[in-house]
Design a protein around this motif. Sequence first.
Motif, PDB file in Angstrom:
ATOM      1  N   ASN A   1      11.473   9.488   2.055  1.00 25.33           N
ATOM      2  CA  ASN A   1      12.655  10.144   1.499  1.00 25.33           C
ATOM      3  C   ASN A   1      13.782   9.130   1.380  1.00 25.33           C
ATOM      4  N   LEU A   2      14.167   8.818   0.138  1.00 30.08           N
ATOM      5  CA  LEU A   2      15.198   7.810  -0.087  1.00 30.08           C
ATOM      6  C   LEU A   2      16.533   8.203   0.524  1.00 30.08           C
ATOM      7  N   ASP A   3      16.767   9.504   0.673  1.00 32.30           N
ATOM      8  CA  ASP A   3      18.015   9.960   1.302  1.00 32.30           C
ATOM      9  C   ASP A   3      18.114   9.510   2.759  1.00 32.30           C
TER      10      ASP A   3
ATOM     11  N   VAL B   1      27.089   5.103  -3.951  1.00 35.64           N
ATOM     12  CA  VAL B   1      27.360   5.120  -5.389  1.00 35.64           C
ATOM     13  C   VAL B   1      26.099   5.068  -6.242  1.00 35.64           C
ATOM     14  N   TYR B   2      24.930   4.757  -5.639  1.00 34.37           N
ATOM     15  CA  TYR B   2      23.729   4.641  -6.482  1.00 34.37           C
ATOM     16  C   TYR B   2      22.484   4.634  -5.609  1.00 34.37           C
ATOM     17  N   GLN B   3      21.396   5.211  -6.141  1.00 33.49           N
ATOM     18  CA  GLN B   3      20.081   5.067  -5.534  1.00 33.49           C
ATOM     19  C   GLN B   3      19.016   5.288  -6.603  1.00 33.49           C
ATOM     20  N   ASP B   4      17.902   4.582  -6.450  1.00 30.84           N
ATOM     21  CA  ASP B   4      16.797   4.711  -7.395  1.00 30.84           C
ATOM     22  C   ASP B   4      15.540   4.174  -6.728  1.00 30.84           C
ATOM     23  N   ALA B   5      14.403   4.367  -7.374  1.00 37.39           N
ATOM     24  CA  ALA B   5      13.128   3.950  -6.790  1.00 37.39           C
ATOM     25  C   ALA B   5      12.240   3.337  -7.868  1.00 37.39           C
ATOM     26  N   TRP B   6      11.397   2.408  -7.453  1.00 38.94           N
ATOM     27  CA  TRP B   6      10.425   1.746  -8.326  1.00 38.94           C
ATOM     28  C   TRP B   6       9.039   2.192  -7.860  1.00 38.94           C
ATOM     29  N   TYR B   7       8.404   3.057  -8.660  1.00 39.23           N
ATOM     30  CA  TYR B   7       7.094   3.603  -8.307  1.00 39.23           C
ATOM     31  C   TYR B   7       5.990   2.674  -8.812  1.00 39.23           C
TER      32      TYR B   7
ATOM     33  N   ARG C   1       0.819  -1.214   0.000  1.00 39.63           N
ATOM     34  CA  ARG C   1       0.000   0.000   0.000  1.00 39.63           C
ATOM     35  C   ARG C   1       0.854   1.266   0.000  1.00 39.63           C
ATOM     36  N   HIS C   2       2.104   1.146  -0.452  1.00 41.15           N
ATOM     37  CA  HIS C   2       3.003   2.291  -0.425  1.00 41.15           C
ATOM     38  C   HIS C   2       3.258   2.799  -1.846  1.00 41.15           C
ATOM     39  N   LEU C   3       3.952   3.924  -1.929  1.00 44.73           N
ATOM     40  CA  LEU C   3       4.159   4.573  -3.221  1.00 44.73           C
ATOM     41  C   LEU C   3       5.281   3.942  -4.027  1.00 44.73           C
ATOM     42  N   TYR C   4       6.405   3.673  -3.382  1.00 49.96           N
ATOM     43  CA  TYR C   4       7.536   3.116  -4.133  1.00 49.96           C
ATOM     44  C   TYR C   4       8.399   2.249  -3.231  1.00 49.96           C
ATOM     45  N   ASP C   5       9.219   1.411  -3.878  1.00 49.49           N
ATOM     46  CA  ASP C   5      10.285   0.666  -3.215  1.00 49.49           C
ATOM     47  C   ASP C   5      11.609   1.297  -3.631  1.00 49.49           C
ATOM     48  N   GLY C   6      12.494   1.517  -2.661  1.00 48.91           N
ATOM     49  CA  GLY C   6      13.753   2.204  -2.924  1.00 48.91           C
ATOM     50  C   GLY C   6      14.949   1.275  -2.868  1.00 48.91           C
TER      51      GLY C   6
ATOM     52  N   CYS D   1      10.683   0.037   1.514  1.00 49.21           N
ATOM     53  CA  CYS D   1       9.596   0.857   0.966  1.00 49.21           C
ATOM     54  C   CYS D   1       9.720   2.296   1.459  1.00 49.21           C
ATOM     55  N   ASP D   2       9.024   3.210   0.774  1.00 53.51           N
ATOM     56  CA  ASP D   2       9.131   4.627   1.131  1.00 53.51           C
ATOM     57  C   ASP D   2       8.608   4.908   2.537  1.00 53.51           C
ATOM     58  N   GLU D   3       7.621   4.140   2.999  1.00 50.10           N
ATOM     59  CA  GLU D   3       7.081   4.383   4.332  1.00 50.10           C
ATOM     60  C   GLU D   3       8.078   4.040   5.426  1.00 50.10           C
ATOM     61  N   SER D   4       8.979   3.093   5.157  1.00 45.39           N
ATOM     62  CA  SER D   4       9.980   2.705   6.153  1.00 45.39           C
ATOM     63  C   SER D   4      11.036   3.780   6.365  1.00 45.39           C
TER      64      SER D   4
END
Length: 239
Positions: free
Chosen positions: A182-184, A126-132, A101-106, A175-178
Amino acid sequence: MKKLTRMLALACMMCAGYVGGADATSYDYGDAPGYQQAKHSTDQWQTLGTLWSNEPSQRSEDNDDGVSWSLDNGNTWGHDTVTNGQAVWFRFEMHKKLWGRHLYDGLKVWIDWNQDEDFTDTDEKVYQDAWYFRQAPGYRYGDDVADISRWFYMTLEIPEDALLGETWLRARVTCDESIGGNLDNMDPTGYLWQGEVEDWKLKIEEAMAPPASIPEPSTMLLLGIGLGSAALFGRRNRK
């Protein structure tokens, strides 16, 4: 009275068993020895690869399967030794078991370039991205089964001054809720309820110098003719 005593004793045993079971909760741990701990406690929504280990404690070996790299522009993938200055393709597989039920996985990745058993230096993320998902075609809101994967790719040049020898790469998904949306906020250490952490040994060797070029026979022949002509011309001039 004896019956009441037995019932109380049974209740205590059941309670003790429940507490013991709660205390014995297993996690998926990062495996790099000597590094600060990273762990997750459920694989219900996102993992690296399709395997997720339920471990009683941190250890150096694991059934990891979500990270690989290529030294030939993606023709083959594995975990080969890399060299200073080499361009390497990295591939990260994120698997989604349930839609959630969340917006994205990071996804976030670190490499310990200076081998100090710490991933927090400024150049080591060295890398970060998200799957919406909520915008994705076919997305189903709720905890329906997804059972799908996506591959993330990163091209990275191994620093010329990277220390030689064995170091570690750490990748995490959650996940974004965890992480408060904010992926940062995802750190290389600590506890996150959802997701998985994988550590991979990365061996760096010094690039070998190219072999000295050997003149081809035609080059040698032309050189010989040139030298001979020069000598003959000089001899005529002396006469």
